[in-house]
Scaffold this motif. Structure first.
Motif, mmCIF file in Angstrom:
data_model
loop_
_atom_site.group_PDB
_atom_site.id
_atom_site.type_symbol
_atom_site.label_atom_id
_atom_site.label_comp_id
_atom_site.label_asym_id
_atom_site.label_seq_id
_atom_site.Cartn_x
_atom_site.Cartn_y
_atom_site.Cartn_z
ATOM 1 N N GLY A 172 -8.125 -5.793 3.079
ATOM 2 C CA GLY A 172 -7.290 -4.680 3.505
ATOM 3 C C GLY A 172 -6.037 -5.105 4.248
ATOM 4 N N GLY A 173 -5.842 -6.439 4.383
ATOM 5 C CA GLY A 173 -4.704 -6.922 5.166
ATOM 6 C C GLY A 173 -4.916 -6.750 6.655
ATOM 7 N N PHE A 174 -6.187 -6.645 7.070
ATOM 8 C CA PHE A 174 -6.495 -6.378 8.473
ATOM 9 C C PHE A 174 -7.309 -7.479 9.153
ATOM 10 N N VAL A 175 -7.365 -8.654 8.541
ATOM 11 C CA VAL A 175 -8.122 -9.756 9.142
ATOM 12 C C VAL A 175 -7.173 -10.911 9.455
ATOM 13 N N PRO A 176 -7.158 -11.395 10.697
ATOM 14 C CA PRO A 176 -6.239 -12.480 11.072
ATOM 15 C C PRO A 176 -6.600 -13.807 10.394
ATOM 16 N N PHE A 177 -5.581 -14.590 10.107
ATOM 17 C CA PHE A 177 -5.767 -15.976 9.664
ATOM 18 C C PHE A 177 -5.866 -16.851 10.914
ATOM 19 N N GLU A 187 -5.757 1.981 1.006
ATOM 20 C CA GLU A 187 -5.509 1.234 -0.219
ATOM 21 C C GLU A 187 -5.382 2.245 -1.353
ATOM 22 N N TRP A 188 -4.150 2.553 -1.687
ATOM 23 C CA TRP A 188 -3.847 3.643 -2.611
ATOM 24 C C TRP A 188 -4.552 3.531 -3.966
ATOM 25 N N PRO A 189 -4.721 2.335 -4.544
ATOM 26 C CA PRO A 189 -5.382 2.251 -5.856
ATOM 27 C C PRO A 189 -6.759 2.905 -5.900
ATOM 28 N N TYR A 190 -7.455 2.957 -4.755
ATOM 29 C CA TYR A 190 -8.801 3.533 -4.738
ATOM 30 C C TYR A 190 -8.814 5.058 -4.600
ATOM 31 N N LYS A 191 -7.657 5.647 -4.345
ATOM 32 C CA LYS A 191 -7.616 7.075 -4.041
ATOM 33 C C LYS A 191 -8.188 7.936 -5.159
ATOM 34 N N ASN A 192 -7.899 7.579 -6.403
ATOM 35 C CA ASN A 192 -8.317 8.429 -7.524
ATOM 36 C C ASN A 192 -9.383 7.786 -8.410
ATOM 37 N N VAL A 193 -10.070 6.769 -7.887
ATOM 38 C CA VAL A 193 -11.139 6.148 -8.661
ATOM 39 C C VAL A 193 -12.360 7.062 -8.663
ATOM 40 N N LYS A 194 -12.916 7.291 -9.845
ATOM 41 C CA LYS A 194 -14.106 8.121 -9.963
ATOM 42 C C LYS A 194 -15.298 7.372 -9.383
ATOM 43 N N ARG A 195 -16.029 8.020 -8.497
ATOM 44 C CA ARG A 195 -17.165 7.377 -7.843
ATOM 45 C C ARG A 195 -18.392 7.439 -8.747
ATOM 46 N N ARG A 196 -18.775 6.271 -9.237
ATOM 47 C CA ARG A 196 -19.921 6.186 -10.143
ATOM 48 C C ARG A 196 -20.800 4.999 -9.783
ATOM 49 N N LYS A 237 -20.372 7.962 -0.532
ATOM 50 C CA LYS A 237 -19.735 8.871 0.423
ATOM 51 C C LYS A 237 -18.473 8.276 1.042
ATOM 52 N N ARG A 238 -18.397 6.948 1.027
ATOM 53 C CA ARG A 238 -17.257 6.298 1.683
ATOM 54 C C ARG A 238 -16.013 6.373 0.813
ATOM 55 N N ASN A 239 -14.945 6.886 1.406
ATOM 56 C CA ASN A 239 -13.655 6.978 0.735
ATOM 57 C C ASN A 239 -12.817 5.778 1.160
ATOM 58 N N HIS A 240 -12.735 4.789 0.287
ATOM 59 C CA HIS A 240 -12.072 3.534 0.632
ATOM 60 C C HIS A 240 -10.586 3.741 0.926
ATOM 61 N N TYR A 241 -9.984 4.701 0.267
ATOM 62 C CA TYR A 241 -8.569 4.974 0.510
ATOM 63 C C TYR A 241 -8.350 5.524 1.920
ATOM 64 N N VAL A 242 -9.208 6.427 2.341
ATOM 65 C CA VAL A 242 -9.025 7.078 3.634
ATOM 66 C C VAL A 242 -9.029 6.081 4.783
ATOM 67 N N TYR A 243 -9.951 5.133 4.765
ATOM 68 C CA TYR A 243 -10.120 4.248 5.916
ATOM 69 C C TYR A 243 -9.351 2.932 5.827
ATOM 70 N N GLU A 244 -8.777 2.641 4.663
ATOM 71 C CA GLU A 244 -7.986 1.426 4.532
ATOM 72 C C GLU A 244 -6.570 1.719 4.015
ATOM 73 N N LYS A 264 0.827 -1.210 0.000
ATOM 74 C CA LYS A 264 0.000 0.000 0.000
ATOM 75 C C LYS A 264 0.858 1.256 0.000
ATOM 76 N N LEU A 265 1.970 1.192 0.716
ATOM 77 C CA LEU A 265 2.823 2.371 0.875
ATOM 78 C C LEU A 265 3.836 2.538 -0.258
ATOM 79 N N TYR A 266 4.359 1.426 -0.774
ATOM 80 C CA TYR A 266 5.513 1.529 -1.664
ATOM 81 C C TYR A 266 5.297 1.015 -3.086
#
Length: 294
Positions: free
Chosen positions: A271-276, A152-161, A143-150, A57-59
């Protein structure tokens, strides 16, 4: 005293992840990872699958990723690679709910937002379709910005439609099972099948010989036998093509009477936030993921 300190610490962490606009991406991911996984996030030497997803997500940020996760644009990309016959027909795309002309839609259809997960409305009969309820679901998703709360950079500039698709069910006649393939360096290594949505969701994981794997991740296993889809080998082949030159990509499909339909592309499963459970599978998946150089 230790219990009190632990509770205070958890409270502070939970408050912190509600401040995504204040924290840097790295700090936010570290805080949320600690809250959800219960461990410190190691970005200097990530080893588990969940850790490596945070690193990516970062690099690993490329402009084309935004098109790949856009549910409308991804169809065009997939059609060029695996053929338009494997794409679920789209009836229309709109910038707002009020622009939708329901008169041109068939009796059955599915509405989706293009910029993230959720935001799905299924219409099985237009004569009983509750537009007011549908609008609330769609507007909440928009209204939900998926990038902000997760982060996940790919969603940052996706047009909301909003898109309308053909309503489809598989051989069950009642649902449309998902077949989701984890690809590493263009090679599918694991997959899972989603059944029972939305009220009794189950995840069952398999290797590429269709052996059921003994772990859970996010949802319990199904209590019913899970059959190998007719198009299993075809989906593996398509997953490889769609994930070409990717360190990691999850590629989703549907199988309807042996015919494959493309679902979507995902860079960060859960999001990489759920334990196995058990945790060893976080390491097994992580071993498959070779991170690119910064």
């Amino acid at each position: 005293m230790k219990k009190i300190i632990r509770k205070i610490r958890v409270f502070i962490l939970k408050v912190s992840i509600r401040l995504p606009f204040i924290l840097s991406d790295e700090t936010f991911l570290k805080v949320k990872y600690k809250v959800n996984i219960g461990k410190n996030l190691n970005l200097n030497n990530p080893t588990t699958f969940n850790e490596k997803l945070q690193w990516l997500k970062l690099y690993d940020r490329k402009p084309e990723y935004s098109l790949m996760v856009d549910k409308y644009e991804a169809k065009r990309i997939a059609a060029n690679i695996i053929g338009s016959e494997h794409i679920i027909p789209t009836f229309g795309v709109w910038d707002s709910f009020d622009e939708i002309d329901f008169n041109i839609l068939p009796n059955q259809f599915v509405l989706k937002t293009t910029h993230g997960c959720g935001g799905i409305v299924i219409c099985k009969d237009k004569s009983t379709f509750d537009k007011g309820k549908a609008k609330k679901i769609i507007l909440k998703s928009l209204k939900r910005n998926h990038y902000v709360y997760e982060k996940e950079w790919p969603y940052k500039n996706v047009k909301r439609r909003i898109i309308a698709e053909k309503y489809m069910v598989d051989e069950s006649g009642t649902e449309l099972k998902d077949y989701k393939f984890f690809c590493f360096d263009s090679v599918p290594k694991f997959m899972f099948i989603v059944t029972g949505r939305p009220h009794d969701t189950r995840f069952d994981f398999f290797d590429m010989d269709f052996n059921h794997l003994p772990f859970t991740h996010g949802y319990p296993n199904s209590s019913k036998p899970t059959m190998k889809p007719q198009s299993f080998e075809k989906m593996k082949e398509m997953a490889s093509k769609l994930s070409n030159n990717m360190a990691h990509l999850r590629v989703d499909f549907y199988d309807i009477n042996g015919h494959v339909y493309f679902g979507e592309l995902t860079f960060s499963h859960h999001g990489g936030f759920v334990p196995f459970k058990p945790e060893i599978w976080d390491h097994k998946f992580g071993d498959m993921l070779s991170l690119p150089k910064k």
